[in-house]
Motif scaffolding. Sequence first.
Motif, PDB file in Angstrom:
ATOM      1  N   ASN A   1       0.815  -1.209   0.000  1.00  0.00           N
ATOM      2  CA  ASN A   1       0.000   0.000   0.000  1.00  0.00           C
ATOM      3  C   ASN A   1       0.849   1.260   0.000  1.00  0.00           C
ATOM      4  OD1 ASN A   1      -2.377  -1.427  -0.037  1.00  0.00           O
ATOM      5  ND2 ASN A   1      -2.756  -1.274   2.162  1.00  0.00           N
ATOM      6  N   GLU A   2       1.942   1.254   0.773  1.00  0.00           N
ATOM      7  CA  GLU A   2       2.831   2.412   0.785  1.00  0.00           C
ATOM      8  C   GLU A   2       3.480   2.586  -0.581  1.00  0.00           C
ATOM      9  OE1 GLU A   2       4.934   5.758   1.824  1.00  0.00           O
ATOM     10  OE2 GLU A   2       3.273   4.806   2.899  1.00  0.00           O
ATOM     11  N   GLY A   3       3.772   1.475  -1.252  1.00  0.00           N
ATOM     12  CA  GLY A   3       4.366   1.575  -2.580  1.00  0.00           C
ATOM     13  C   GLY A   3       3.381   2.024  -3.633  1.00  0.00           C
ATOM     14  N   TYR A   4       2.148   1.537  -3.557  1.00  0.00           N
ATOM     15  CA  TYR A   4       1.148   1.864  -4.571  1.00  0.00           C
ATOM     16  C   TYR A   4       0.644   3.295  -4.419  1.00  0.00           C
ATOM     17  CZ  TYR A   4      -2.985   1.524  -7.532  1.00  0.00           C
ATOM     18  OH  TYR A   4      -3.932   1.735  -8.510  1.00  0.00           O
TER      19      TYR A   4
ATOM     20  N   THR B   1      -4.772  -4.612  -8.161  1.00  0.00           N
ATOM     21  CA  THR B   1      -4.613  -3.195  -7.840  1.00  0.00           C
ATOM     22  C   THR B   1      -3.462  -2.589  -8.638  1.00  0.00           C
ATOM     23  OG1 THR B   1      -5.416  -3.615  -5.595  1.00  0.00           O
ATOM     24  CG2 THR B   1      -4.243  -1.548  -5.974  1.00  0.00           C
ATOM     25  N   ASP B   2      -2.332  -3.273  -8.645  1.00  0.00           N
ATOM     26  CA  ASP B   2      -1.154  -2.750  -9.333  1.00  0.00           C
ATOM     27  C   ASP B   2      -1.382  -2.653 -10.841  1.00  0.00           C
ATOM     28  OD1 ASP B   2       1.661  -1.918  -8.848  1.00  0.00           O
ATOM     29  OD2 ASP B   2       2.114  -3.540 -10.244  1.00  0.00           O
TER      30      ASP B   2
ATOM     31  N   ALA C   1      -2.621  -8.393 -18.423  1.00  0.00           N
ATOM     32  CA  ALA C   1      -1.978  -9.646 -18.000  1.00  0.00           C
ATOM     33  C   ALA C   1      -2.039  -9.785 -16.483  1.00  0.00           C
ATOM     34  CB  ALA C   1      -0.533  -9.688 -18.478  1.00  0.00           C
ATOM     35  N   ALA C   2      -1.790  -8.684 -15.770  1.00  0.00           N
ATOM     36  CA  ALA C   2      -1.871  -8.717 -14.306  1.00  0.00           C
ATOM     37  C   ALA C   2      -3.304  -8.966 -13.852  1.00  0.00           C
ATOM     38  CB  ALA C   2      -1.342  -7.412 -13.723  1.00  0.00           C
ATOM     39  N   ILE C   3      -4.264  -8.381 -14.544  1.00  0.00           N
ATOM     40  CA  ILE C   3      -5.674  -8.584 -14.194  1.00  0.00           C
ATOM     41  C   ILE C   3      -6.061 -10.051 -14.397  1.00  0.00           C
ATOM     42  CG2 ILE C   3      -8.043  -8.040 -14.866  1.00  0.00           C
ATOM     43  CD1 ILE C   3      -7.049  -5.183 -15.490  1.00  0.00           C
ATOM     44  N   THR C   4      -5.632 -10.629 -15.513  1.00  0.00           N
ATOM     45  CA  THR C   4      -5.953 -12.030 -15.785  1.00  0.00           C
ATOM     46  C   THR C   4      -5.353 -12.942 -14.728  1.00  0.00           C
ATOM     47  OG1 THR C   4      -6.089 -11.609 -18.161  1.00  0.00           O
ATOM     48  CG2 THR C   4      -5.720 -13.896 -17.468  1.00  0.00           C
ATOM     49  N   GLU C   5      -4.079 -12.696 -14.375  1.00  0.00           N
ATOM     50  CA  GLU C   5      -3.434 -13.520 -13.353  1.00  0.00           C
ATOM     51  C   GLU C   5      -4.107 -13.325 -11.998  1.00  0.00           C
ATOM     52  OE1 GLU C   5       0.919 -14.359 -11.240  1.00  0.00           O
ATOM     53  OE2 GLU C   5       0.716 -12.728 -12.709  1.00  0.00           O
TER      54      GLU C   5
END
Length: 419
Positions: free
Chosen positions: A194-197, A241-242, A269-273
């Motif tokens: 969360n701190e990174g995002y 989220t990312d 790709a991130a959403i699918t994974e």
Amino acid sequence: MSALDATALKLLRELTPRVLAVVIRRYRDFSACEDAVQEALAAAALQWPANGLPENPKAWLVRVASHRITDEIRAATARRLREQLVLVPADEQIALAADRLEHERDDTLDLFWMCCHPALSASSQVALTLRAVGGLTTAEMARACLGPESTLAQRLSRAKQTLKASEAELVRPGPGELGQRVGAVLHVLYLIFNEGYSASSGDAVHRVDLSHEAIRVLRLLVRSIDDAPEVHGLLALMLLTDARREARVGSSGELIPLDQQDRSRWDQAAITEGKALLERALAAGTPGPFQVQAAIAALHDEAPSADATDWAQIAALYEVFIAKTDSPMARLSHAIAVAMVHGPTAGLAAIEALAQEPRMRDHYRLDAARGHLHERAGDSAAAIAAYRRAASSTASTPERNYLLLQAARLADSVIVQVG
């Protein structure tokens, strides 16, 4: 004297937890090891710009940190401390360190297990890990945990003292102990991500080094623990989220809110994974808090536009999440979802109830949400005041600029209407 370039600084941040884990395992004194690694980092900042990067930066840092610790050991007068900490002659230990490093596995996950030692309270585990692994300052930890800086500083100090007093073995736990520590590890990874995002301070919207490191370590955890739905749920939440990260920042580094983002820039790709991980986790049975949050993130990612978002289902999922873990931030998000379903007045009523919570009363996100909902309700004066209060409270430059821009936009609109 030249300074470290961005690449070297990034390398130092990435190596710090791995070096600290190696040194802690060998010398067993958390505070002494942390001090030694900090001195090694300072030495790198002075020497690397002039001499160039060493062939093996990790080995270099471990060697320097080991020298610092063994210098302290030689100067110490307590025989018991020497016998406890020095298992082999110091010179031999230093010489062996570099030879072994090429074959070292990734130690970052081990450091999480170490910091989440059962001798510590849950809050101390979080504080220690955020500092040692996440590299967060005391102020950043306080914002992540919704607590005063003085409390977090005391918690961190007590954690180090407890480990030292209990003579706890900072080693990787056996299979039977992993279950006792995994909850704390997941919580800390969640806070680091969360701190990174959404960086709580500084000039950048993101701290990608932190969010990527949280995802990387969580992947290690997924591979090391079988049949752990919440581990998969948290990884799904992070990926879903990312996936929106690139669209959160404009060409000038400005913050772009969710409803204004170009969704074609989202990482499919991130959403699918993330969705596949979530489905696997949910198939195990009753979902835990991270799985519920991942389901909320998936609903956002699946919506073709902000207007098409299934806010009713999101509001219902936040109610499930709040029942599992009564998080003030979750209740704030629920209030916004309620406003999207039932109108801004209903959302503002929920926010005012939340404002009675001491940890949230002065939090800038509360005023930011007030500003948004007052604007939706047509109360420009109240929205402007709330946006300005929020801007004065945040330590994030992009968020401050965004909030001030919203206040200025509404102020200009009021002037035009009056004119």
